[in-house]
Design an enzyme around this catalytic site. Structure first.
Site, PDB file in Angstrom:
ATOM      1  N   MET A  24      -0.624  21.607  -0.406  1.00 55.50           N
ATOM      2  CA  MET A  24      -1.958  22.020  -0.143  1.00 55.50           C
ATOM      3  C   MET A  24      -2.461  22.337   1.269  1.00 55.50           C
ATOM      4  O   MET A  24      -1.967  21.574   2.085  1.00 55.50           O
ATOM      5  CB  MET A  24      -2.900  20.899  -0.967  1.00 55.50           C
ATOM      6  N   CYS A  25      -2.780  23.482   1.444  1.00 54.31           N
ATOM      7  CA  CYS A  25      -3.531  23.957   2.957  1.00 54.31           C
ATOM      8  C   CYS A  25      -4.885  24.474   2.373  1.00 54.31           C
ATOM      9  O   CYS A  25      -5.135  24.443   1.426  1.00 54.31           O
ATOM     10  CB  CYS A  25      -2.697  24.967   3.536  1.00 54.31           C
ATOM     11  N   GLY A  26      -5.597  24.338   3.527  1.00 51.19           N
ATOM     12  CA  GLY A  26      -6.892  25.267   3.681  1.00 51.19           C
ATOM     13  C   GLY A  26      -6.875  26.449   4.348  1.00 51.19           C
ATOM     14  O   GLY A  26      -6.347  26.338   5.532  1.00 51.19           O
TER      15      GLY A  26
ATOM     16  N   ARG B 217      -7.566  18.864   3.318  1.00 47.79           N
ATOM     17  CA  ARG B 217      -6.470  19.652   2.851  1.00 47.79           C
ATOM     18  C   ARG B 217      -5.057  19.731   3.503  1.00 47.79           C
ATOM     19  O   ARG B 217      -4.230  20.177   2.967  1.00 47.79           O
ATOM     20  CB  ARG B 217      -6.933  21.207   2.448  1.00 47.79           C
TER      21      ARG B 217
END
Lengths: 314, 230
Positions: free
Chosen positions: A1-3, A29
């Site tokens: 999960m990244c943003g 995130r």
């Protein structure tokens, strides 16, 4: 999960501040590293370089070697390197260089030094700032809030496929093409297959991060003559995995989403004054009033948003 | 009955949820303001609670609802009403991905469209969408009904267990292992009974009822190519 986030200002202005807010709102995130790609006022000639060296004890030797290579390619500093350090082992630099005779052959050789000093962005206007830590930490260290620009990208990383390293964070520069940057949220599942294929063609990978593949893949498409929009569309069937990624160049920002509709992208677009992010609460930092929100939730979507400079040219 | 106003802003979500719960237990109606699309609002609310969220909310709003009546004025992020067992959640606008994920009971009423994988792994209850349901809606639903009044996106009713997807309107494409059935009058009456209290009953609709073809239930890896769409 990244943003991830993209921001296009209605007119040239304080872009850094907005990108920091967009990433601060998405720090949950992934806060191991944060990065920004900022398109500032474009230069007529010369390139702004951003990069880092991995051992600050070796800094003066690294930079001497780097400058020597520049001279071999007919270039030199226009602005001496500015160094940014803290208590970490690596150091970051910003410099402005005159045009090498051949940018591609210069960066190819400069990448041979990438075990100790690495160029992370090169452009007439693009500057990539990335480092370990959350949005505000990286912004404070590098003075991102005070940076002006027309448009840019942001990234908050939660390293899932490779190590946390300052140079393994996003955005990635699509070397050797100046002023092209990508950010990615997701996982590329055929990373090793693609990496192997692209390395055989002579491309060099500087990290173990699967997202770097997108930057290299995009470079290969540009080299083959595809426009950004064509490359975005092609990537959906060419790259396997779950992804939403954005590419920026001086003309604007484009994005592509995988076939499985896994990674969200939320956009508020007020007549070209635009914020895009993984989460709606991030774009709400920019546009807090009631307004229309576009959720690009479906599978296999691409789009391109022109920046102000691109709109003027068109 | 008095109405309690709870402001979200940049306050901690746990504190806000605690205030909502206390007001529910005191029997007050609750209006939550300045929501700024933040996540995890109104999770785990009790039976009898009545809560209105102004504006849009982020992920997991109304999750684990055990019987409260929750209304969201505009849009929701991912998984509104995830894991709820009872109650009613009304979304005024668009519901993001995975609305009603793994819900076990109660009703989610979405006035706009819903995003991909609406009702993913749901185990009971009803999701009523006035607009169109997104890509791969009903994915692996175990039980319960998804009822879409405005059509469905691609890969509809993909890999169902015993859940049902009902669609009035156009279906872009079917997912794997779907049987499309003509519903009986009795079955339509059951669906109308769900729609009636929401003011959405309309006997002129032409329904398509989608259920599992039950072939994928007995998946064997040697048949993988028959199922994988990638």
């Amino acid at each position: 999960m990244c943003g991830i986030a993209g921001r296009i200002l209605g007119s040239f202005g304080k872009l850094g501040d907005d990108l920091v807010e967009l990433m601060d709102a998405q720090e949950h995130r992934g806060a191991d590293s944060t990065g920004f790609a900022i398109y500032g006022a474009p230069r007529e000639d010369g390139y702004i370089l951003r990069g880092m060296g991995f051992d600050r004890e070796q800094m003066s030797g690294d930079l001497d070697e780097f400058q020597l290579l520049l001279k071999e390619h007919g270039a030199d500093y226009i602005e001496e390197p500015t160094i940014i350090t803290d208590d970490q082992k690596h150091y970051c630099f910003r410099m402005v260089i005159s045009d090498p005779r051949d940018l591609t052959s210069w960066i190819t050789e400069a990448d041979h030094l990438s075990d100790h000093i690495e160029v992370q962005s090169c452009g007439r206007s693009l500057e990539i700032i990335k480092d370990i830590g959350g949005s505000k930490q990286v912004a404070d260290k590098h003075g991102v809030r005070d940076m002006f620009g027309s448009h840019g990208l942001g990234h908050a990383r939660l390293a899932t496929e490779s190590s946390v390293l300052p140079n393994a964070s996003h955005p990635f520069w699509a070397r050797p093409f100046p002023d092209v940057a990508i950010v990615h949220n997701g996982q590329i599942t055929d990373y090793f297959t693609w990496r192997d294929r692209l390395q055989r063609q002579g491309y060099r990978f500087l990290t173990e991060n699967d997202s770097e593949l997108i930057a290299v893949w995009v470079s290969d498409q540009i080299k083959a003559g595809l426009s950004m929009e064509q490359a975005l569309k092609k990537s959906i069937d060419s790259i396997d995995g779950v992804f939403t990624y954005m590419i920026a160049d001086p003309s604007g920002i484009g994005f592509a989403k995988d076939r499985f509709a896994m990674k969200p992208l939320v956009v508020i677009d007020q007549a070209g004054d635009l914020a895009a992010a993984t989460e709606e609460q991030a774009v709400r930092r920019i546009f807090s009033g009631e307004c229309d929100v576009i959720n690009h939730d479906g599978p296999g979507i691409t789009d391109f948003w022109p920046a102000v400079s691109g709109r003027l040219a068109a | 009955m008095s109405e309690v106003i709870i402001e979200v802003g940049d306050r901690g979500i746990r504190e806000i949820n605690r205030e909502i719960r206390v007001a529910c237990e005191a029997g007050s109606k609750i209006r939550v303001t300045n929501t700024l699309s933040r996540h995890n609002l109104g999770v785990g609310l009790p039976k009898g609670g009545e809560i209105i969220f102004e504006g849009s909310v982020g992920y997991y709003c109304g999750g684990l609802n055990t019987g409260a009546t929750i209304s969201i004025e505009r849009n929701t992020g991912w998984a509104v009403g995830e894991g709820m067992t009872d109650g009613l959640i009304t979304v005024g606008g668009y519901a993001g991905m995975s609305a009603g994920a793994a819900m076990m009971g109660g009703t989610i009423h979405i006035k706009g469209d819903s995003g991909p994988r609406c009702g993913v792994a749901m185990k009971g209850g009803h999701i009523v969408v006035e607009g169109k349901i997104g890509y791969q809606s009903g994915f692996m639903a175990h039980s319960g009904k998804i009822i879409a009044l405005g059509g469905a996106g691609a890969s509809c009713a993909d890999a169902l267990w015993e859940g049902e997807v009902w669609v009035a309107g156009e279906v872009e494409s079917l997912g794997v292992d779907v049987d499309v059935l003509e519903p009986t009058a009795e079955e339509v009456a059951e669906v109308d009974a769900v729609l009636e209290p929401l003011g959405l009953k309309d006997t002129s609709r032409e329904w398509r009822k989608m259920v599992s073809g039950q072939r994928l239930w007995y998946f064997e890896s040697r048949d993988a190519n028959a199922w994988l769409m990638i």
